[in-house]
Structure formats: C-alpha cells, structure tokens
Design an enzyme around this catalytic site. Sequence first.
Site, PDB file in Angstrom:
ATOM      1  N   ASP A 177      65.532 -27.475  10.428  1.00 38.63           N
ATOM      2  CA  ASP A 177      66.803 -27.495   9.699  1.00 38.63           C
ATOM      3  C   ASP A 177      67.843 -28.108  10.577  1.00 38.63           C
ATOM      4  O   ASP A 177      68.765 -27.481  11.011  1.00 38.63           O
ATOM      5  CB  ASP A 177      67.320 -26.112   9.380  1.00 38.63           C
ATOM      6  CG  ASP A 177      68.758 -26.177   8.936  1.00 38.63           C
ATOM      7  OD1 ASP A 177      69.042 -26.586   7.820  1.00 38.63           O
ATOM      8  OD2 ASP A 177      69.611 -25.787   9.731  1.00 38.63           O
TER       9      ASP A 177
ATOM     10  N   HIS B 187      60.973 -38.808   9.362  1.00 40.63           N
ATOM     11  CA  HIS B 187      62.043 -38.411  10.274  1.00 40.63           C
ATOM     12  C   HIS B 187      61.814 -38.885  11.700  1.00 40.63           C
ATOM     13  O   HIS B 187      62.718 -39.437  12.340  1.00 40.63           O
ATOM     14  CB  HIS B 187      62.169 -36.895  10.239  1.00 40.63           C
ATOM     15  CG  HIS B 187      63.398 -36.368  10.886  1.00 40.63           C
ATOM     16  ND1 HIS B 187      63.525 -36.233  12.238  1.00 40.63           N
ATOM     17  CD2 HIS B 187      64.573 -35.940  10.365  1.00 40.63           C
ATOM     18  CE1 HIS B 187      64.705 -35.730  12.523  1.00 40.63           C
ATOM     19  NE2 HIS B 187      65.360 -35.550  11.403  1.00 40.63           N
TER      20      HIS B 187
ATOM     21  N   SER C 288      70.513 -34.961  13.500  1.00 40.85           N
ATOM     22  CA  SER C 288      69.277 -35.531  14.035  1.00 40.85           C
ATOM     23  C   SER C 288      69.360 -37.045  14.156  1.00 40.85           C
ATOM     24  O   SER C 288      68.609 -37.642  14.922  1.00 40.85           O
ATOM     25  CB  SER C 288      68.094 -35.159  13.144  1.00 40.85           C
ATOM     26  OG  SER C 288      67.805 -33.798  13.222  1.00 40.85           O
TER      27      SER C 288
END
Length: 780
Positions: free
Chosen positions: A146, A224, A571
């Site tokens: 998260d 990601h 991120s």
Amino acid sequence: MRGVFAYLLCLLPLLVLSADQKQVYIVRIREQKSLHEIEDTHHSYLLSVKNDEGEAKASRLYSYKYSFNGFAAELTPDEASKLSEIEGVASVYKSDPQKYKLLTTRSWEFVGLPDDGDDPIPNRKNILNKTDYGQDIIVGFSRKLDNVDFLLGIWPESKSFSDQDMKPASPSWGGVCQAGIYYDRFHCSNKIVGARYYLKGYEKHYGRLNETLESRSPRDMIGHGTHTASTVAGRQVVNASLMGLAGGAATGGASLARLAIYKVCWLVPNRENSEENACFEEDILAAIDDAIGDKVDVLSISLGLGSSQPLPIEKDPIAIGALMAVKNNIVVACAAGNAGPAWETVSNYHPWVITVAASSIDRDFLRSVILANGVAVIGRTATPNYELDDQNRTLVYAADVVVPGVDKNLAANCLPGSLAPEKVKGNIVVCMVGTMESRIAQGMEVKRAGGVGLILGNLPVMGDRAVYDTHVLPATEVSSSDVLKIIQYIKSTKNPQAVLFNKTRTVLYGVAPNVTSFSSRGPNPFDPNILKPDITAPGLNILAAWSEGTSVSGDVFDNRNVTYNLQSGTSMAAPHIAASATLIKALHPDWSSAAIRSAIMTTASTINNQGSSITDEHGNLANPFMMGCGQFRPVEAADPGLIYDASYDDYLHYICNLGGSTEAIDPSYKCPQEPLFNLNYPSLAIRGLTGTAVVNRRVTHVGSVANTVYNFIAKPPKGITVDATPNVLQFQQVGQILSFTLTIRAVAGSEYLKSYYGFGSYSWTSGNLSVVSPMAISLK
C-alpha cells in the site's frame, strides 16, 4: 560501485494458529560468526528444540548473514519460547503478515536533469556527463505495500532495459540470476545484472504459488516494478507514450546504471476473486540480506507498515534491514506512503532512510465537457482518444439510473452490476469516485450498461489534480466542485445533455510542483523529533516502462496491453531520489549514505516554477510535514557545499536515546546518554519545547574552495528565536568538520504552538550557496 532499488506491496490477513501449530519466527543471535560458520550455528540452535537433524534442517527457511546474524524458521509457540531462553539468542518473534501493504518523458527534464546534453545550470557541467549516466552502478528493485514496495520484479524485455553497448558488470559483482523454469524464463543481461526471488515465507503462509497468476521467477506480473526500475535507470527510448499520450523520449535518471532485482511479493486471489499482493517479512529480510551481500550501492524501498501503530525497531524488518544496509554504506530511499492528506501518516520514518513524498510536474492531460447550458468544465484523464463524435449526448447521474435494491449510499459509485442498461444505453454517465483500485471498474460498469462516456467526480480531499486513469471508454475526471455543478445541472432540467470531447490533450500548465493529496504527511508517528518526510519528488502521472504480463490498468478484466504507462504514488517519487543518489554516489564514491541524503535534502527548493512557494493541490502553502526540505534538485545536490554526516554508531546512539534497546540489533553496542534531537540530521523538529532547547550539529565542508566562510541565517516560526554559536563558520580546508550549537527559545507570541507546529528554517550561506534546513517546533 553498485546500487539497489526495492518495493513491497500487500495488506495481509492476520493468521491465527493454535498453540501446537507451526508458525514462522524470526530469530536473532547475539554472537557474531564468520560467514561459513553461520548456517551450522543456526542449525545447532534449531536442533536444540527439534526432535532430530532432519526436522531441524527442514524447519529453517533462511539464514541471515550480511545484515545481522539470525534465521527464519518454522516453530511451534512452545519451541519458540524454549529457543528464546537459550543463552546467545537475542530475540525470537513471530512473522506478522499483516504489517505491510502495497504503497520519464517529462519528470527528469522538469527537475533540471535533461538527457539531451543541455546544461540546466550555466557554467556548470551537466551531472549526467560527470557521472557517465551512472555507469557501472547497480540498482536493485523490489515491490510495494500500500504505498510500500519490496520487489515486484521486472519485465526484462522492455526497451528501457536494453544492454546495447554496455560492457559486462565488474567481476566483483556478487549477484546471481535466478531465471525460473517455465515458458516465461527470466533472463539477465549487462543491464539487469542480478535477479532473485523469495518464496519460502510466502508458501509457508499461503501454500504453493498460483502460477496461473504469477511467474515463479523475478518477472514482474503487475507492472509496478518495471515502472519504478525504468524511472531510476531506464535507457532512453524515443517515441514512448501511453496510447499516444505523454509522448516523448522516456529515460531514467541514471540511464546507464545497472539493475539488480529482488522479488518478494506475489499475486494471490482474494475473497472477492480479484487480485492482491502478499509479501512476508522473512522473505523481505532475506532479500535485503542478499542485497547487502551482493554489495549494492542504492536500495530504494517503496514500502511501509500496513498498521497505524509503529513497530519497535527490532521487530520492523524494513527498519532493521535498512539500518544494516546503511551500516554497509548503502543509500536507502523509501516511499513516504499514500495515506495523505491525513496528518501523522508517513511511513518509513527512521532517520537512516531518505523518506520521499510525491509532487506534481508541469504536465497535464485535459478532456473537456460542455453542458448544454453553455457551462464548460475542464476535466483531466489519461484515457486515450476513443471514437466518440463531439455531439450532445444525454447526461445521467449514476444514482438515478441504478437497478432496484442497490444501496443508496453507494448508488453514485457505479459499482459492478449496479447500473440499469435501459436507463444508461447511449448516455454519458456521471459517477462519484470510489477507491483508487476501483476507478477502472467504474468505467467498465458504465460500458457494460451501454454508456458511451464517463464523467468521474473526485472527492474534495483530492484537490483539482488527482490521479488520472486509463478508462475503457471516453472519460474525464473532474474536481469535486465541478461535479456538483454538473449534478445540479442534471437535476435542473428535464433533458440534460453534454458534449464529452473526443480528444485528450497533453499540455504544460503553469504552476508546479504541488504536493499531491495522496502523499502521506508528518509529523513522524514514531519519533516526532525527527522531521519526516525528508524530500519530495515527482510522483503524479509519471510515464515509465510497463510489464506486458498485465493490462494497462492492472484489472483482470482489462485486456489492453501497453509497454509504457502513467502511474502515480510515492512509489513513483522514491525512484527519482534513488536515481539522484546513484548519480551522487558515482560522483562522490567516498561519501556516506548520510552525506548523500544530506546533499539531496539541503539543496532542495521550496519555490515552484512560477517563483512562488510550493503549495498542496488546494493551493495551501506546503509545509515540511508535506514536502520535507522541498522539491529535490539533482544538479544542485551534486555540489551541496556542506553536509550533515552520520555514522552507524550515531544511529545506534539515537535508538538508545529513544529508550530502546540495541541488544537485538547490535549486542556489542553500549548506550550512552544524550538528548535525542542531537542526532546530526539535516532538518530539525522539536515537539514539546519548554523554555530553551540546545541542539548540537556538525557540518563537513565538501566544496571545491579550501578557504570558505559560511554565515548563519534563521527564519524561525513566529514566537521562536534561534541563535547559532558560532554564527560564522570559517573553513580552512576541504573535508574539515566544524560544530555549532543552536539555542532555541519560546518567546512572546508562541502560544499558538501549544495546539500545533510552527514551521521555519535555518541556513548556512556562502555567496550564492545556501545550505538550508527546515524546522518544525511545537510547545506541546
């Protein structure tokens, strides 16, 4: 030199087991052993609580050799209790799977680091040329929780990871390449020089990996890891875009740096038959341990705790792993988390890491709506140009066109199966935004019901510039105030209509950066006397490489594949700082991780590209709890003038001052006593100032001119005075260290600080150079 980058993802259910069932425990050993003795020592400890050799050997998952002396093993609670009582065992605690959750073409040019040879600073050679674009530094990647990551892997076939014209890595590089065994066999190269994956902890908790969802290899199946890796070290790829949007030459900040991959998080089906990610601390610790053994230089971790309650340092694998990495002079950059704009939500708050907030860049993607009453609304989206004529269409509000029985509180959210096709077909539907994960599904629901367009209304907390999505039909996302105007129009007429324009326009707008609404804020929930986050970097709608193992949205029902994608989050910000650290490491190989962090922090800017102070997405003045020192400036960070250095022993001293024990971290260290805000940190925070506080700091002269004088300037919060002794620092040689004392007093007008913090800064200046430290002070 080598570097490593890391990410983590997942909020996992707490596993409840009976007293006789085996669970995974992390065991730390006091004594230090040579590398070849460690595994035998761990086996002997396990043999003391197990029935035989075979059971002891089978129970051990990992031996940790480089970060600390310890191991992960399956134990019953009774065996764990017995083991904790054995002399030489520092600590035994259960692995907790619930603690962690999953947190380009323009951004590098925006921060002053173009890849075209142009010098952004007059009379200063481009840092990219000075550092040879990070050549021979190895950067490693992980995955997110998260708003936290510790290796999702990488898609090695992406053009961003080409090794064309790159020589093999140095023979001293210690990494390995675990290729996997199936059709999607992973391959390393002169660009991706190492790749590992960690499944032992995962499979003990979840059972055998579901290989219809995941690849038993370092391969990225969600996008990601590929995105973040290419942001740090992607090769230049011309004509990169997301379905025609954000076109340009995509490149990483250190485009010739090498990559090492450490994958610890894995896709699993959840109770709703969609996908989530699972990662476990025993796997995380093993990955960091290997990264240290491989001798990486930079570790970027976009990962944080899933719990709002901070863990003791000795039970936090990211904190421990990062501290051991710093002990080995590895720079650790971490995502601040995506729990903003709520206060005291920042993750990765320990002083030995660089904690990175997210900000915007000066690029936007616009798709407008014109209501039939003539009112024009500018929306924003990353949706490509689907075929839709620019004609008036009937406009409906989702809450008015749902099937019978849908919860009225959720009626406006366009949940799967909620819209009535007979009321939606051929119309443009207005929906209210759901979670970040459900937005694509909202568009899919409109399309399923026969809608031809989507207007998605954002929540007030998101501001006017939220995260943009790549919808499956013509769509645009509007601010909370604009969606209210649209709904009021729908209710004011019997035949509401609107034009949703077909084209999404890429534009460069005026004011940037702004701190994003989702970026987690301070104050530091673990220790409010360490100011966090440290820095902000681009994290909103960043274009970078994408995995072909997943769809553009990551949704299992979305069959659109792309090679480059727009993503948002802290991120995305952390890799910008990891790349900057990589370049500084190449330029100054003898600098410590703390020196590099200091250089990045004290050269940051709090001024936007229009010459005004940086704000949040609502236009409110940004403070250090939002952006730390400000927006990073990689060129300036290469030549900071002064640095605030700190050692591994300084951090142990800091832990002692918090009232913690270093026994489980470093049994040989004995705690002294000293005020905790005397850690030599580049920023300053004091909670509960009473009367006068005295803070000690020291700076190292790293400029190019031996004889240099710096003068002190303070801009304290209202009601606070800050004096430095001495207030002039006279350096006679490069490398000289000088100390100073800050005396901080509360005076008349400081009463407001009893309810909240006041913000200011102090700096050391020499000519045009300013070494700036933000401060946050409260009286309570």
